[in-house]
Scaffold this motif. Structure first.
Motif, PDB file in Angstrom:
ATOM      1  N   VAL A   1       0.844  -1.190   0.000  1.00 24.15           N
ATOM      2  CA  VAL A   1       0.000   0.000   0.000  1.00 24.15           C
ATOM      3  C   VAL A   1       0.881   1.242   0.000  1.00 24.15           C
ATOM      4  CG1 VAL A   1      -1.669   1.335   1.347  1.00 24.15           C
ATOM      5  CG2 VAL A   1      -1.928  -1.145   1.138  1.00 24.15           C
ATOM      6  N   SER A   2       1.955   1.179   0.771  1.00 21.19           N
ATOM      7  CA  SER A   2       2.866   2.311   0.898  1.00 21.19           C
ATOM      8  C   SER A   2       4.146   2.061   0.105  1.00 21.19           C
ATOM      9  CB  SER A   2       3.220   2.549   2.368  1.00 21.19           C
ATOM     10  OG  SER A   2       4.242   3.515   2.495  1.00 21.19           O
ATOM     11  N   ALA A   3       4.714   3.135  -0.433  1.00 18.54           N
ATOM     12  CA  ALA A   3       5.987   3.029  -1.150  1.00 18.54           C
ATOM     13  C   ALA A   3       7.167   3.000  -0.194  1.00 18.54           C
ATOM     14  CB  ALA A   3       6.138   4.200  -2.124  1.00 18.54           C
ATOM     15  N   LYS A   4       6.984   3.551   1.022  1.00 20.12           N
ATOM     16  CA  LYS A   4       8.088   3.637   1.984  1.00 20.12           C
ATOM     17  C   LYS A   4       7.604   3.313   3.397  1.00 20.12           C
ATOM     18  CE  LYS A   4      10.433   7.340  -0.592  1.00 20.12           C
ATOM     19  NZ  LYS A   4      10.985   8.715  -0.506  1.00 20.12           N
ATOM     20  N   GLY A   5       6.626   2.427   3.487  1.00 18.44           N
ATOM     21  CA  GLY A   5       6.010   2.169   4.779  1.00 18.44           C
ATOM     22  C   GLY A   5       6.970   1.701   5.843  1.00 18.44           C
ATOM     23  N   SER A   6       7.971   0.902   5.449  1.00 17.70           N
ATOM     24  CA  SER A   6       8.912   0.365   6.422  1.00 17.70           C
ATOM     25  C   SER A   6       9.814   1.446   6.994  1.00 17.70           C
ATOM     26  CB  SER A   6       9.763  -0.722   5.769  1.00 17.70           C
ATOM     27  OG  SER A   6      10.501  -0.197   4.668  1.00 17.70           O
ATOM     28  N   GLU A   7       9.870   2.618   6.365  1.00 12.96           N
ATOM     29  CA  GLU A   7      10.727   3.712   6.823  1.00 12.96           C
ATOM     30  C   GLU A   7       9.943   4.813   7.533  1.00 12.96           C
ATOM     31  OE1 GLU A   7      12.675   5.161   3.348  1.00 12.96           O
ATOM     32  OE2 GLU A   7      13.225   3.170   2.627  1.00 12.96           O
ATOM     33  N   LEU A   8       8.623   4.695   7.568  1.00 10.90           N
ATOM     34  CA  LEU A   8       7.797   5.787   8.066  1.00 10.90           C
ATOM     35  C   LEU A   8       7.568   5.722   9.568  1.00 10.90           C
ATOM     36  CD1 LEU A   8       5.017   5.896   5.302  1.00 10.90           C
ATOM     37  CD2 LEU A   8       7.127   7.234   5.429  1.00 10.90           C
ATOM     38  N   THR A   9       7.427   6.896  10.163  1.00  9.70           N
ATOM     39  CA  THR A   9       6.953   6.979  11.541  1.00  9.70           C
ATOM     40  C   THR A   9       5.451   6.700  11.550  1.00  9.70           C
ATOM     41  OG1 THR A   9       6.479   9.341  11.359  1.00  9.70           O
ATOM     42  CG2 THR A   9       8.709   8.714  12.055  1.00  9.70           C
ATOM     43  N   ARG A  10       4.895   6.515  12.733  1.00 13.40           N
ATOM     44  CA  ARG A  10       3.458   6.215  12.818  1.00 13.40           C
ATOM     45  C   ARG A  10       2.615   7.380  12.318  1.00 13.40           C
ATOM     46  NH1 ARG A  10       2.434   2.579  18.321  1.00 13.40           N
ATOM     47  NH2 ARG A  10       3.849   0.885  17.709  1.00 13.40           N
ATOM     48  N   SER A  11       3.040   8.596  12.587  1.00 14.38           N
ATOM     49  CA  SER A  11       2.264   9.749  12.125  1.00 14.38           C
ATOM     50  C   SER A  11       2.258   9.817  10.602  1.00 14.38           C
ATOM     51  CB  SER A  11       2.836  11.042  12.716  1.00 14.38           C
ATOM     52  OG  SER A  11       4.185  11.232  12.314  1.00 14.38           O
ATOM     53  N   LYS A  12       3.395   9.501   9.982  1.00 17.37           N
ATOM     54  CA  LYS A  12       3.435   9.500   8.517  1.00 17.37           C
ATOM     55  C   LYS A  12       2.676   8.312   7.936  1.00 17.37           C
ATOM     56  CE  LYS A  12       7.631  12.233   7.866  1.00 17.37           C
ATOM     57  NZ  LYS A  12       8.970  12.294   7.227  1.00 17.37           N
ATOM     58  N   TRP A  13       2.658   7.199   8.683  1.00 19.04           N
ATOM     59  CA  TRP A  13       1.846   6.070   8.239  1.00 19.04           C
ATOM     60  C   TRP A  13       0.364   6.450   8.237  1.00 19.04           C
ATOM     61  CZ3 TRP A  13       0.515   1.927   5.864  1.00 19.04           C
ATOM     62  CH2 TRP A  13       1.451   0.937   5.525  1.00 19.04           C
TER      63      TRP A  13
END
Length: 400
Positions: free
Chosen positions: A99-111
């Motif tokens: 779903v996300s292009a960078k989900g593994s690098e994101l903080t919870r707020s950015k998720w």
């Protein structure tokens, strides 16, 4: 003549809007070689049929999306979802990871920004049951696969447990969704959690099968059952042999995937299906694993022995594929639904037929990004030309 010149820009804009609406409608074809006698492309099947739209690799950026992504790509993807909903009238939506292009690098707020973007894009699908499997871009690679992080992400999608797996039934069709990323990860705790789900579903499958056989014995009929699922007669009851949902494809023989794609392209004109797999490999954002990465052989065999899936749906490779495993099980690989991954996005509509327990697969593609940009450029050039004609004295003869 003056009145006509003043109306002409409006005519051009209306024509562009009509073109935009037309080009936003997905182009769908029932794939050859799959029995679909009881299902027609317009959806005039039995009301008891279950139609599931399956997409993958949305690769959303959330708050990190730039102007072009936000006001062009995401805008049109949302429109494609609305058009697909009105055209296909599905009963359910399945998203097979990334779903996300960078989900593994994101903080919870950015998720949370990604999730908001995802919900806006789904539009009318939010009123339907929908399920999301986790992909490697969502949760990361084995070296940094964190159980708490996966649990938090999974809680934001319906029906997923703490390991990122799910099991559900709709219209008498059973589905099992596995966190296939964890199955690549050796002794990771998440992998053990996924294996527990497989064992639990296997036990449930055996119990239901035995109960059905006992009922048939008491009724005086033969205890031998046959579900006649269309693709694979697995001898199980209607509640056995779930539809398996994965992000990573199951293991295949060496080079079999590429050969299958070449064979598919030789049988079907895929000029409308987008780029080939080798072109897709060149995409800079293919993810944490290579596009040919599959679930290991031992895990694949374990899944087949425990679940005996009737049909498997996977993703990750960005390309469509219909692969037949050695035991006759079909695995459909769902293409990417993102211009970031391929020039012409696509998705699958799977219709589970109620009359003969068969399944019909329809491949749908949406417009190329280049075609949309050409349409915009053409209108801008035409409007600019009209403005020049209207304001240049030397071109008075064109205005008359």
């Amino acid at each position: 003549m003056v009145a006509w010149r003043s109306v002409l820009p409006v005519v051009v804009l209306v024509a562009f809007l009509v073109l935009e609406e037309w080009i936003s409608i997905p182009s769908c074809k029932i794939l050859p070689g799959i029995d679909s006698d009881e299902y027609v492309e317009t959806g005039d099947g039995s009301p008891e049929d279950l139609k599931v739209m399956m997409v993958a690799n949305l690769l959303l950026l959330g708050s990190e999306a730039g102007f072009f992504d936000l006001y062009f790509r995401d805008y049109y993807m949302a429109k494609f979802f609305r058009k697909s909903f009105s055209t296909l009238k599905p009963d359910m939506l399945v998203v097979l990871g990334d779903v996300s292009a960078k989900g593994s690098e994101l903080t919870r707020s950015k998720w949370l920004d990604v999730l908001n973007q995802f919900h806006k894009m789904l539009g009318p699908f939010l009123a339907l049951p929908f399920h999301v499997s986790l992909g490697d871009m969502d949760v990361g690679e084995c070296s940094n696969l964190d159980r708490k992080s996966v649990n938090w992400i999974a809680r934001n999608f319906p029906g997923l447990d703490s390991a990122g797996c799910g099991a559900f039934e709709i219209s008498n069709i059973s589905f099992v969704s596995l966190n296939s990323v964890a199955l690549l990860c050796g002794n990771n705790k998440l992998r053990f959690g996924v294996e527990k789900v497989i064992e639990r579903e296997s036990v449930d499958l055996q119990m239901v099968t035995r109960a059905t056989i006992k009922v048939e014995d008491k009724s005086g009929r033969s205890s031998e059952t046959s579900s006649n699922f269309g693709w694979r007669g697995n001898g199980l009851t209607s509640s056995s042999g779930p539809v398996l949902l994965l992000h990573f494809p199951l293991h295949r023989k060496e080079n079999s995937y590429y050969k299958k794609v070449v064979s598919f392209k030789s049988k079907v004109d895929t000029s409308g299906y987008g780029s080939n797999i080798l072109e897709s490999r060149g995409f800079a954002g293919t993810g944490l694993y290579g596009l040919f990465q599959t679930i290991p052989p031992n895990a694949t065999e374990y899944i087949f022995q425990a679940l005996k899936p009737r049909v498997v749906f996977s993703a990750h490779t960005h390309e469509f594929d219909d692969y037949t495993h050695s035991d006759g099980t079909h695995e459909i690989t769902v293409p990417a639904m993102s211009w970031k991954a391929r020039s012409e996005p696509g998705f699958i509509a799977a219709t589970f037929l109620s009359k003969n327990r068969g399944v019909s697969i329809t491949y749908c593609s949406v417009a190329r990004e280049s075609h949309m940009l050409i349409a915009y450029a053409s209108v801008l050039v035409l409007l600019l030309f009209l403005a020049i004609v209207a304001n240049t004295p030397r071109l008075k003869w064109l205005r008359q």
